[in-house]
Enzyme design. Structure first.
Site, PDB file in Angstrom:
ATOM      1  N   TRP A 364       0.826  -1.215   0.000  1.00  0.00           N
ATOM      2  CA  TRP A 364       0.000   0.000   0.000  1.00  0.00           C
ATOM      3  C   TRP A 364       0.853   1.254   0.000  1.00  0.00           C
ATOM      4  O   TRP A 364       0.369   2.344  -0.239  1.00  0.00           O
ATOM      5  CB  TRP A 364      -0.914   0.012   1.230  1.00  0.00           C
ATOM      6  CG  TRP A 364      -0.184   0.210   2.542  1.00  0.00           C
ATOM      7  CD1 TRP A 364       0.879  -0.523   3.008  1.00  0.00           C
ATOM      8  CD2 TRP A 364      -0.434   1.200   3.532  1.00  0.00           C
ATOM      9  NE1 TRP A 364       1.284  -0.059   4.232  1.00  0.00           N
ATOM     10  CE2 TRP A 364       0.503   0.995   4.595  1.00  0.00           C
ATOM     11  CE3 TRP A 364      -1.363   2.228   3.651  1.00  0.00           C
ATOM     12  CZ2 TRP A 364       0.530   1.795   5.740  1.00  0.00           C
ATOM     13  CZ3 TRP A 364      -1.334   3.023   4.801  1.00  0.00           C
ATOM     14  CH2 TRP A 364      -0.391   2.795   5.819  1.00  0.00           C
ATOM     15  N   GLU A 491       0.809  -2.450  12.437  1.00  0.00           N
ATOM     16  CA  GLU A 491       0.966  -3.913  12.427  1.00  0.00           C
ATOM     17  C   GLU A 491       1.255  -4.476  13.817  1.00  0.00           C
ATOM     18  O   GLU A 491       1.511  -5.666  13.946  1.00  0.00           O
ATOM     19  CB  GLU A 491       2.053  -4.317  11.438  1.00  0.00           C
ATOM     20  CG  GLU A 491       1.654  -3.992  10.013  1.00  0.00           C
ATOM     21  CD  GLU A 491       2.620  -4.531   8.983  1.00  0.00           C
ATOM     22  OE1 GLU A 491       3.695  -5.026   9.362  1.00  0.00           O
ATOM     23  OE2 GLU A 491       2.295  -4.443   7.791  1.00  0.00           O
ATOM     24  N   LYS A 595       3.131   0.501  16.023  1.00  0.00           N
ATOM     25  CA  LYS A 595       4.303   0.431  15.151  1.00  0.00           C
ATOM     26  C   LYS A 595       4.429   1.696  14.305  1.00  0.00           C
ATOM     27  O   LYS A 595       5.513   2.227  14.109  1.00  0.00           O
ATOM     28  CB  LYS A 595       4.171  -0.795  14.243  1.00  0.00           C
ATOM     29  CG  LYS A 595       5.350  -1.013  13.314  1.00  0.00           C
ATOM     30  CD  LYS A 595       5.132  -2.229  12.427  1.00  0.00           C
ATOM     31  CE  LYS A 595       6.325  -2.479  11.518  1.00  0.00           C
ATOM     32  NZ  LYS A 595       6.063  -3.499  10.510  1.00  0.00           N
TER      33      LYS A 595
END
Ligand code: BGC
Length: 790
Positions: A364, A491, A595
């Site tokens: 992405w 994530e 993250k």
């Protein structure tokens, strides 16, 4: 310059990246930073001699080998095959012998050695004076390019001059396939190395020309590489042409008097295909060589320069007050251009074509980080990247069916459009990639008004992604539309209900699809969309759950997130970052530790869904939780910190994003550049300090500089017009460089830009909030402005 400043080895200059010393330990990283590419061919910046070398690499965009994805426990819907970018036939090699001694910079000495990546000429120049172990002295100069204008072509102009008396020089110019490369296996992100990936189909050589054709064993892709040369030397030259399965070699020997030069111009052409025959590919590369020979070296240089002049004219960002950031931002723009310029319906990988990291996959990163930059500077390149997504729609539809969904489910990571992520919580479940594709499509359409793209590709991308959301979510007992069990951008938090970013982006996707279908009803009908379907999309969008924590008065990143235990940041030693390499995912998932920007990213892309107070509170809440274990974070944190008034912190993050590769902040630049972070430095300049937003296709600005900078000026294209925004300490000037008038706004005040009528307006004071903290040990380095070198 202070001694400390010299450590990274690059000299600070506005339009080039220069490395002046021979430092063999730095080879692997400079091979990435000095990489040349046009989005189709990628040459890492290795020395012509072939050795010493770090991690040599030559890549063709989209050319990959399949590799098995082993699982300890199989599961339904796991991708069975991975894809890995192949190090293809190396056409950069020009070996040199001086009186029998091979030039190898590990031996002898190099009193003068420098390499320069020139952002305006689009070439990598090298200048080396080398003294052999027996004392012979030569000067080697070379310049190479990967052509932006002749997509299949790379070229090297190479000169050798004996400095201490006449010398017998022997040059061996090669095409080398299946070059062995070293393994690195302790990091899951590092590319799997495939040995002998190329199987020879054909080789031929005559006079100054040679060609090799190969195919890959498992993916069955075919490629051809060919080279041709021009030689210029005093007196007679002796030449020999040799080819075998994996080698094409032209040897040139000449006696060269002191002060004279042996000159070689090498043209290299590449082509690959999944469909075309070896013969057709050989014809194609030979035709490309003929074109390059016709242009000649000077012709290629001139075309390259003209292409880049045009690019800088539409994309340059000028920064006063920090010379190193000025260089870094141009370095970034240059590499993002290289990654996307001539991909032509191929993906833009996370590392571009600068290294084998992430197996050469696209994520992405392209739509969310790279395409905003390309859309507003080189819209054709943005169009091409979106066309690549469109070309993979059938695979994405199949994947959606496999996952029990309607519409299309684009892969989390891929080269050819099939899912390659073997870790489904972070991969498959990160469905937001589909909304990111839709967002980039909508942005491109609004910024260009490209009706033809809309009809052929854009509408279908919006429709198929809207269908995915419509099936993936459901209306609960209260009629609210929920999207459960997905992973957002962060994530370290997976498989959550109602990730705020995902829901807001899906909401935009559904609305955009409905609006565009209503505007083009015939096209919509062809795609099988009726009024009932668009009404369902609107209903889902209107009733979309957007989590809110009433007690804390912030948006939870996903439902329940703010109830989780906090991560023990104080007890986490610095060497345990990135956390994913030192702690189990199960523990990361159940704690408040982030993250990379997730809710904060939503506040940039869906800034229209938050009030200024919510933005300020959310920034204050999420900054202390975000560890930036991904290079995709600092640029977004910069944008939001700038918006809520933390301009100095935004400046620190700006430097982190822009210098990620030049300072090797993630210790893995040798695997390739972080293209999203590089694009992110443009995002900070334009969306952060320029305050540019494009919600609902409307262009608006709210500029503010950090105290350390005196001026930022940037250019961008909008609806076929070119504008320039010059931000100073107290005022900003908007200028229409050319084209139709542009309607925009400055801190909420509507303005119309017309040619010859620049508009200068004062900058209102920034909002005042308490500066946020970061997790222990994770604050960005305080940026000290880097003065213009004397
Ligand atoms: C990030 C992803 C990103 C990928 C490739 C990962 O570390 O978490 O968001 O797409 O790197 O850059």
């Amino acid at each position: 310059m202070t001694a400390a400043r010299q450590l990274p080895g690059y000299e600070v200059a506005p339009w080039e990246l220069r490395w002046r010393w021979l430092d063999l330990d730095a080879l692997r990283k400079t091979e990435s930073t000095f990489a040349l590419s046009n989005g189709h061919i990628g040459f890492r910046g290795s020395f012509e001699e072939g050795e010493p070398r770090g991690l040599p690499g030559t890549y063709l965009n989209g050319f990959y080998e399949r590799r098995p994805l082993p699982y300890a426990e199989a599961g339904y819907g796991y991708p069975e095959d991975g894809q890995t970018v192949v190090n293809v036939t190396d056409g950069k090699i020009i070996r040199l012998l001086v009186e029998d001694e091979p030039v190898d910079m590990r031996y002898g000495s190099a009193p003068n050695h420098e390499r320069v990546l020139d952002f305006r000429s689009g070439t990598l120049r090298r200048h080396t004076e080398w003294i052999s172990p027996t004392g012979r002295q030569v000067r080697i100069t070379s310049e190479r390019l990967v052509s932006f204008t002749q997509r299949a072509i790379g070229a090297i102009h190479y000169e050798v001059e004996p400095l201490d008396g006449p010398a017998q020089l022997v040059v061996q110019s090669e095409l080398l396939a299946n070059e062995p490369i070293e393994r690195e296996t302790d990091d899951p992100r590092v590319a799997a190395v495939l040995e002998n990936a190329l199987v020879s189909d054909f080789h031929t050589g005559a006079e100054y020309h040679a060609a090799l054709a190969h195919h890959t064993r498992r993916s069955g892709l075919r490629m051809a590489a060919a080279m041709d040369h021009e030689i210029d030397a005093p007196g007679d030259v002796w030449t020999e042409n040799h080819t075998s399965d994996d080698l094409g070699r032209l040897t040139v020997a000449a006696e060269v008097p002191r002060g004279q030069k042996l000159r070689l111009t090498k043209y290299v052409a590449y082509g690959w295909s999944s469909q075309r025959s070896t013969q057709a590919l050989l014809s194609q590369v030979n035709a490309a060589l003929a074109g390059a020979r016709l242009s000649g070296w000077q012709g290629l240089l001139d075309e390259q320069r003209a292409f880049l002049d045009d690019f800088w004219d539409s994309a340059d960002v000028e920064i006063d007050g920090d010379a190193e950031l000025q260089q870094a931002v141009r370095f970034a723009l240059f590499h993002v251009l290289q990654a996307g310029a001539r991909g032509e319906t191929r993906a833009i990988p996370a590392k571009g074509l600068t290294g084998p990291g992430y197996d050469g996959h696209a994520f992405w990163d392209t739509e969310t980080f790279v395409l905003p930059l390309l859309t507003y500077t080189v819209p054709d390149a943005a169009r091409n990247a979106l066309q690549w997504r469109h070309s993979t729609l059938d695979k994405a539809r199949k994947r959606a069916v496999q996952l029990g969904q309607a519409g299309a489910a684009f892969p989390w990571r891929s080269i050819n459009g099939e899912e390659c992520s073997g870790y489904w919580p972070a991969g498959t479940a990160a469905f937001h990639v589909n909304a990111d594709v839709a967002d980039a499509t909508a942005r491109y359409l609004a910024a260009t008004g490209d009706k033809e793209f809309e009809a052929q590709y854009g509408l279908e991308l919006l429709v198929e992604t809207a269908r995915l959301w419509s099936s993936l979510g459901h209306h609960d007992a209260h009629g609210r539309f929920r999207i459960d069990g997905v992973t957002g951008p962060d994530e370290y938090t997976a498989i959550v209900d109602n990730n705020t970013y995902t829901n807001l982006m899906a909401q935009r996707n559904l609305r955009e699809a409905a609006t565009r279908c209503e505007m083009r009803p015939e096209l919509a009908r062809e795609l099988g969309v009726d009024e009932e379907e668009t009404a369902r999309w609107r209903d889902a969008a209107d009733r979309m759950v957007v989590p809110w924590d009433d007690m804390l008065q912030v948006h939870p990143q996903s439902e329940g997130f703010t109830r989780h235990a906090y991560w023990d940041f104080a007890g986490t030693p610095p060497e345990n970052y990135p956390l994913l390499l030192h702690y189990p995912y199960f523990d990361l998932y159940r704690k408040q530790v982030i993250k990379q920007a997730d809710l904060v990213l939503a506040m940039w892309l869906r800034g229209d869904a938050f009030t200024p107070e919510q933005k300020a509170r959310n920034v204050a809440y999420y900054e202390p939780l975000t560890v930036r274990d991904s290079s995709l974070s600092s640029c977004i944190q910069a944008v939001l910190n700038a918006e809520v008034g933390h301009l100095e912190l935004a400046y620190d993050y700006f430097a982190e994003a822009a210098l990620a590769d030049l300072h090797d902040l993630y210790h893995n630049v040798h695997q390739g550049l972080h293209i999203a972070s590089l694009a992110g430095s443009w995002i900070v300049a334009v969306a952060g300090f320029g305050g540019m937003r494009d919600h609902g296709g409307k262009l608006t600005f709210a500029p503010r500089l950090p105290p350390e900078l005196g001026r930022i000026a940037f250019r961008m294209c909008f609806a076929g017009s070119r504008i320039c925004v010059t931000i100073r300490r107290d005022e900003v000037t908007y200028q229409l460089v050319r084209g139709e008038p542009v309607h925009t706004s400055h801190h909420g005040e509507a303005i119309a830009l017309k040619e010859g009528e620049p508009v200068t307006l004062p900058i209102p004071p920034a909002p005042q909030h308490v500066p946020p903290r970061q997790p222990a040990g994770r604050a960005p380095a305080r940026r000290r402005p880097y003065p213009v070198p004397s």
